[in-house]
Motif scaffolding. Structure first.
Motif, mmCIF file in Angstrom:
data_model
loop_
_atom_site.group_PDB
_atom_site.id
_atom_site.type_symbol
_atom_site.label_atom_id
_atom_site.label_comp_id
_atom_site.label_asym_id
_atom_site.label_seq_id
_atom_site.Cartn_x
_atom_site.Cartn_y
_atom_site.Cartn_z
ATOM 1 N N MET A 8 0.849 -1.182 0.000
ATOM 2 C CA MET A 8 0.000 0.000 0.000
ATOM 3 C C MET A 8 0.892 1.241 0.000
ATOM 4 S SD MET A 8 -3.347 -0.807 2.317
ATOM 5 C CE MET A 8 -4.421 -2.197 1.927
ATOM 6 N N PRO A 9 1.052 1.879 -1.140
ATOM 7 C CA PRO A 9 1.897 3.073 -1.211
ATOM 8 C C PRO A 9 1.329 4.226 -0.393
ATOM 9 C CG PRO A 9 1.400 2.203 -3.406
ATOM 10 C CD PRO A 9 0.514 1.492 -2.455
ATOM 11 N N ALA A 10 2.193 4.860 0.383
ATOM 12 C CA ALA A 10 1.860 6.147 0.988
ATOM 13 C C ALA A 10 2.247 7.200 -0.042
ATOM 14 C CB ALA A 10 2.623 6.347 2.295
ATOM 15 N N VAL A 11 1.314 7.504 -0.922
ATOM 16 C CA VAL A 11 1.664 8.262 -2.120
ATOM 17 C C VAL A 11 1.993 9.716 -1.809
ATOM 18 C CG1 VAL A 11 0.399 6.780 -3.721
ATOM 19 C CG2 VAL A 11 -0.778 8.711 -2.640
ATOM 20 N N GLY A 188 6.073 -0.302 8.259
ATOM 21 C CA GLY A 188 6.059 1.043 7.726
ATOM 22 C C GLY A 188 7.459 1.584 7.500
ATOM 23 N N VAL A 189 8.446 0.693 7.525
ATOM 24 C CA VAL A 189 9.849 1.108 7.394
ATOM 25 C C VAL A 189 10.425 0.452 6.137
ATOM 26 C CG1 VAL A 189 12.098 1.196 8.510
ATOM 27 C CG2 VAL A 189 10.009 1.215 9.907
ATOM 28 N N ASP A 190 10.757 1.270 5.149
ATOM 29 C CA ASP A 190 11.217 0.725 3.867
ATOM 30 C C ASP A 190 12.435 -0.179 4.011
ATOM 31 O OD1 ASP A 190 9.219 1.743 2.302
ATOM 32 O OD2 ASP A 190 10.498 3.091 1.133
ATOM 33 N N THR A 191 13.358 0.205 4.901
ATOM 34 C CA THR A 191 14.601 -0.563 5.021
ATOM 35 C C THR A 191 14.424 -1.847 5.827
ATOM 36 O OG1 THR A 191 15.213 0.836 6.899
ATOM 37 C CG2 THR A 191 16.120 1.433 4.746
ATOM 38 N N LEU A 192 13.201 -2.122 6.274
ATOM 39 C CA LEU A 192 12.891 -3.390 6.933
ATOM 40 C C LEU A 192 11.788 -4.137 6.193
ATOM 41 C CD1 LEU A 192 12.937 -2.302 10.698
ATOM 42 C CD2 LEU A 192 14.712 -3.549 9.455
ATOM 43 N N GLY A 193 11.563 -3.766 4.941
ATOM 44 C CA GLY A 193 10.455 -4.324 4.184
ATOM 45 C C GLY A 193 10.513 -5.831 4.029
ATOM 46 N N LEU A 194 11.594 -6.335 3.468
ATOM 47 C CA LEU A 194 11.695 -7.774 3.234
ATOM 48 C C LEU A 194 11.745 -8.536 4.546
ATOM 49 C CD1 LEU A 194 13.677 -9.691 0.586
ATOM 50 C CD2 LEU A 194 14.023 -10.295 2.976
ATOM 51 N N GLU A 195 12.524 -8.062 5.507
ATOM 52 C CA GLU A 195 12.632 -8.748 6.788
ATOM 53 C C GLU A 195 11.273 -8.857 7.473
ATOM 54 O OE1 GLU A 195 16.462 -6.205 6.439
ATOM 55 O OE2 GLU A 195 14.408 -6.190 5.701
ATOM 56 N N SER A 196 10.485 -7.797 7.368
ATOM 57 C CA SER A 196 9.172 -7.786 7.996
ATOM 58 C C SER A 196 8.238 -8.791 7.335
ATOM 59 C CB SER A 196 8.570 -6.383 7.924
ATOM 60 O OG SER A 196 9.374 -5.451 8.619
ATOM 61 N N LEU A 197 8.264 -8.848 6.033
ATOM 62 C CA LEU A 197 7.410 -9.797 5.313
ATOM 63 C C LEU A 197 7.795 -11.231 5.644
ATOM 64 C CD1 LEU A 197 7.292 -7.984 1.856
ATOM 65 C CD2 LEU A 197 5.436 -8.131 3.527
ATOM 66 N N VAL A 198 9.091 -11.492 5.705
ATOM 67 C CA VAL A 198 9.550 -12.838 6.054
ATOM 68 C C VAL A 198 9.151 -13.191 7.480
ATOM 69 C CG1 VAL A 198 11.612 -14.263 6.423
ATOM 70 C CG2 VAL A 198 11.442 -12.833 4.378
ATOM 71 N N TRP A 204 3.043 -4.019 3.530
ATOM 72 C CA TRP A 204 4.101 -3.023 3.612
ATOM 73 C C TRP A 204 3.517 -1.687 3.158
ATOM 74 C CZ3 TRP A 204 9.161 -3.931 0.242
ATOM 75 C CH2 TRP A 204 10.048 -2.855 0.405
ATOM 76 N N VAL A 205 3.416 -0.725 4.076
ATOM 77 C CA VAL A 205 3.086 0.652 3.703
ATOM 78 C C VAL A 205 4.401 1.288 3.272
ATOM 79 C CG1 VAL A 205 2.186 2.882 4.449
ATOM 80 C CG2 VAL A 205 1.136 0.767 5.285
ATOM 81 N N ALA A 206 4.576 1.453 1.983
ATOM 82 C CA ALA A 206 5.888 1.747 1.420
ATOM 83 C C ALA A 206 6.016 3.192 0.960
ATOM 84 C CB ALA A 206 6.169 0.795 0.255
ATOM 85 N N GLY A 207 7.277 3.651 0.858
ATOM 86 C CA GLY A 207 7.572 4.998 0.418
ATOM 87 C C GLY A 207 8.199 5.062 -0.953
ATOM 88 N N LEU A 208 9.334 4.348 -1.142
ATOM 89 C CA LEU A 208 10.015 4.371 -2.433
ATOM 90 C C LEU A 208 9.201 3.705 -3.525
ATOM 91 C CD1 LEU A 208 12.769 5.645 -3.280
ATOM 92 C CD2 LEU A 208 12.442 5.484 -0.813
#
Length: 307
Positions: A8-11, A188-198, A204-208
């Motif tokens: 879900m992008p935080a656009v 909600g932290v881009d640099t923990l995206g993959l780790e969080s999903l695993v 993932w509420v993403a920024g980039l």
């Protein structure tokens, strides 16, 4: 009914050079998000420069986005207000405008106690029928929603999800252990995206993602399909870009990336100003270096999940 899962992008909010809403460029970006396969759109967060938007602009964004997505994915509005009264008003206005969910931040500016924070969230939940995601970000907002507080909040049926931004990856597991499927957990932290999903996050509420939607969705879909090594390869390439999200200038950083990928402009609303000088050169170098080795993505749509 929102399925609280996926990307879900935080656009970002697009502005013209005259500081008006740029709905044409906004639509171009939303189309790119949908083409990549995102699972929802979140409007009016900190990345969306919500603190500078007028109430009428927020209403315009909700209605325009609903028209753009055409019911294919949910549209979620962020509530970030100083008073409970204003938060309730904005929640009800978002519902009237057609938003299908809310992401609610704790009280702004005032560092509320645990009890005050719970009552704040409960008051908003009681004022609307919309499903709610609680935003837990004690790093930036100085208020932590603890597990005990979350247990109280889940007595409200429409509080259904949490955006977990404590930077403590194990909190995702604690939330899952305590609340099971009753609470949908997003990182909600881009640099923990993959780790969080695993670790079991639902989304993932993403920024980039605003600049790189396909890469972000691919990581999610590959992880859910158990293809971790393929996801990790993309994620390693992505990391220098993802680090642009954990900065006070995340809006300017990500808008510059959107320019490079052709789905945005650098226009921001004052007091923010576009990046200048050596800092702009530094950020642009990160983006341009990544673009030179942008990965060829595997076919990630419609792959079978193992989760």
């Amino acid at each position: 009914m929102i399925q609280w899962e996926g990307i879900m992008p935080a656009v970002t909010t697009k502005f013209t050079s005259e500081d008006e809403l740029d709905l044409a460029m906004f639509e171009k970006n939303i189309k790119a998000q949908m083409d990549a396969g995102v699972h929802g759109i979140i409007l009016g967060g900190s990345l969306g420069e919500a603190s500078t938007l007028t109430k009428s602009e927020k209403e315009t964004l909700i209605k325009a986005t609903l028209e753009m997505v055409g019911g294919r994915i949910p549209v979620v509005m962020t509530i970030a207000e100083q008073s409970t009264k204003d938060a309730i008003f904005m929640a009800q206005q978002a519902e009237k405008a057609g938003a299908q969910g809310l992401m609610v931040l704790p009280p702004m500016r005032y560092k509320a106690t645990d009890h005050e924070t719970v009552v704040f969230f409960q008051s908003i939940a009681n004022s609307t029928s919309l499903p709610i995601m609680i935003y837990n970000n004690p790093i930036d907002y100085k208020i932590e929603v603890t597990l005990d507080m979350m247990a109280e909040l889940l007595k409200s049926d429409n509080i259904q999800a949490i955006k977990e931004s404590t930077r403590d990856i194990t909190n995702i597991i604690r939330l899952r252990n305590r609340f099971g499927d009753r609470l949908k957990v997003f990182t909600g932290v881009d640099t923990l995206g993959l780790e969080s999903l695993v670790s079991g996050a639902d989304g993932w509420v993403a920024g980039l993602v605003c600049a790189y939607p396909a890469e972000t969705v691919a990581i999610y879909e590959l992880v859910k399909a158990g293809r971790i090594n393929e996801a990790l390869e993309i994620y390693r390439w992505f990391m220098p870009l993802l680090e642009l999200d954990i900065s006070p200038q995340l809006v300017q950083n990500i808008k510059l990336a959107e320019v490079v990928t052709g789905i945005g402009t650098e226009n921001v609303r004052a007091p923010r100003l576009q990046l200048q000088g050596k800092e702009r050169e530094r950020v642009l170098n990160i983006i341009e270096t990544a673009m030179k080795s942008r990965p060829v993505l595997p076919e990630y749509k419609n792959i079978k999940s193992t989760v």
